[in-house]
Design an enzyme around this catalytic site. Structure first.
Site, short mmCIF file in Angstrom:
data_model
loop_
_atom_site.label_atom_id
_atom_site.label_comp_id
_atom_site.label_asym_id
_atom_site.label_seq_id
_atom_site.Cartn_x
_atom_site.Cartn_y
_atom_site.Cartn_z
N ARG A 78 70.51 -1.60 -19.22
CA ARG A 78 69.69 -0.84 -18.26
C ARG A 78 69.24 0.49 -18.89
O ARG A 78 68.11 0.94 -18.69
CB ARG A 78 70.47 -0.62 -16.96
CG ARG A 78 69.63 -0.05 -15.84
CD ARG A 78 70.36 -0.08 -14.51
NE ARG A 78 71.46 0.87 -14.45
CZ ARG A 78 72.26 1.01 -13.39
NH1 ARG A 78 72.11 0.25 -12.31
NH2 ARG A 78 73.25 1.88 -13.42
N LYS A 97 66.61 4.99 -14.23
CA LYS A 97 67.56 6.01 -13.80
C LYS A 97 67.19 7.29 -14.55
O LYS A 97 67.79 7.64 -15.56
CB LYS A 97 68.98 5.54 -14.14
CG LYS A 97 69.87 5.40 -12.92
CD LYS A 97 71.18 4.78 -13.25
CE LYS A 97 72.34 5.68 -12.87
NZ LYS A 97 72.48 5.99 -11.47
N GLU A 124 67.44 2.20 -0.10
CA GLU A 124 68.80 2.41 -0.58
C GLU A 124 69.21 3.82 -0.21
O GLU A 124 68.42 4.56 0.37
CB GLU A 124 68.87 2.21 -2.10
CG GLU A 124 67.96 3.17 -2.88
CD GLU A 124 68.01 2.99 -4.39
OE1 GLU A 124 68.96 2.40 -4.90
OE2 GLU A 124 67.07 3.47 -5.05
N1 PXG Z 1 70.88 3.61 -6.19
C1 PXG Z 1 70.70 4.78 -6.81
C2 PXG Z 1 69.49 5.56 -6.53
C3 PXG Z 1 71.67 5.23 -7.73
O1 PXG Z 1 71.46 6.37 -8.38
C4 PXG Z 1 72.97 3.23 -7.26
C5 PXG Z 1 71.96 2.84 -6.40
C6 PXG Z 1 74.11 2.29 -7.54
O2 PXG Z 1 73.94 1.66 -8.80
P1 PXG Z 1 75.15 1.20 -9.69
O3 PXG Z 1 74.55 0.65 -10.93
O4 PXG Z 1 75.99 2.43 -9.94
O5 PXG Z 1 75.91 0.20 -8.92
C7 PXG Z 1 72.85 4.47 -7.93
C8 PXG Z 1 73.96 4.96 -8.79
C9 PXG Z 1 77.37 9.42 -7.86
C10 PXG Z 1 76.10 9.03 -8.55
O6 PXG Z 1 77.95 10.42 -8.28
C11 PXG Z 1 75.60 7.73 -8.52
C12 PXG Z 1 74.42 7.44 -9.18
C13 PXG Z 1 73.76 8.45 -9.80
C14 PXG Z 1 74.28 9.72 -9.80
C15 PXG Z 1 75.44 10.03 -9.21
O7 PXG Z 1 77.71 8.74 -6.89
N2 PXG Z 1 73.77 6.25 -9.29
#
Ligand code: PXG
Length: 291
Positions: free
Chosen positions: A51, A150, A183
């Site tokens: 990713r 991201k 989301e």
């Molecule tokens: N949606 C968004 C917009 C995200 O940034 C997820 C879904 C979940 O994706 P994953 O691959 O982690 O299952 C994210 C995850 C935190 C944090 O501290 C989480 C994310 C980014 C920054 C901080 O919880 N991304």
């Protein structure tokens, strides 16, 4: 968290600095990954690295490492800090340049990797669920900055998070421009109705979350039907169960949205089963790369 990987070497935490001329700082020009290690294994590392490279390609950032080298950097950062259960932040910025939007004078990307302690939602919420609000901020349109990237531009998610903070809830739900549920600021969403699990499809403008993928696989293995389809807030309010997934959050029940109680107002049966399956899976050797 004592040593940070920064541009090819490990530096002490307090000495890990990037330039004020770095375009990651000046313009949010860069990408990141949030990764977890459970029990001495980096969870689904290959998918996170894929990713990361896909995002780099989308923003035309040439990473000076191979996928294997990036994987090794992540694992080595955990080893160096003697961390077996942690939250890992991998970042690549356009690098140091001048005070212009153009990255043409940014010679090389800035790459760093941090292994930090995990901060989950409060334990009580994993048992009893948590409340959400819907944010007035819309999720990025895929035609502007695709949420699949991201990127270091998380401003509208941060504004939504500020709304959540002000409302005294841990997360905010974001819709797209048509009012379709996307989301949360850092978590994907699932709802359950009459035993069927629904989650928004990636193309409506969400991050293709890695926890989301794992949960879909596990739910199917448990015998549930999982449908990726568009839905509105009405479907969230009238769902039997609702839960969020994310690297930091794992899977967590949502029991109230905009002051509407979801289902029984407690963590639902299917949600609890999925969280249990997720935690079991995170203990298995197949879940990731050994530190
Ligand atoms: N949606 C968004 C917009 C995200 O940034 C997820 C879904 C979940 O994706 P994953 O691959 O982690 O299952 C994210 C995850 C935190 C944090 O501290 C989480 C994310 C980014 C920054 C901080 O919880 N991304």
């Amino acid at each position: 968290m004592d040593y940070i990987f920064l541009n090819g070497e490990f530096v002490e935490k307090d000495k890990a600095m990037v330039s004020v001329f770095d375009h990651g700082v000046l313009y949010g020009d860069g990408i990141f990954e949030g990764i977890r290690a459970y029990n001495g294994r980096v969870f689904r590392l290959g998918e996170h690295v894929d990713r990361f490279f896909a995002a780099a390609k989308a923003i035309m950032l040439d990473l000076p490492y191979t996928k294997q080298e990036i994987s090794d950097i992540v694992v080595e950062t955990c080893r160096k800090n003697k961390m077996n259960d942690c939250y890992i932040r991998l970042v690549a910025t356009r690098g140091k340049g001048d005070l212009g939007l153009s990255p043409k004078n940014c010679d090389k990307p800035t790459i760093f990797c941090i292994a930090a302690n995990v901060s989950l939602y409060p334990k009580e919420m994993y048992e009893n669920g948590m409340p959400l609000i819907t944010s007035v901020q819309r999720r990025n349109k895929a035609t502007i900055i695709d949420p699949q990237i991201k990127s270091l531009n998380y401003l509208n998610n941060i504004l939504a998070k500020i709304e959540a903070n002000r409302a005294g809830v841990p997360e905010a739900l974001m819709l797209n421009h048509d009012g379709i549920v996307c989301e949360c600021t850092g978590d994907n969403i699932f709802i359950i109705k009459d035993g069927v699990i629904y989650t928004p499809p990636v193309y409506i403008g969400i991050l293709d979350g890695i926890t989301r993928r794992v949960v879909i696989e596990l739910a199917k293995k448990l015998g549930y039907q999982v449908v990726e389809t568009q839905f509105t807030l009405f479907n969230v309010y009238s769902a039997d169960e609702c839960f969020l997934t994310g690297t930091a959050a794992e899977a967590i029940a949502v029991t109230k949205v905009d002051d509407r109680v979801i289902g029984t107002g407690k963590c639902g049966k299917i949600t609890a089963e999925i969280l249990k399956a997720f935690r079991e899976y995170a203990k298995t050797p197949e879940c990731g790369v050994k530190i």
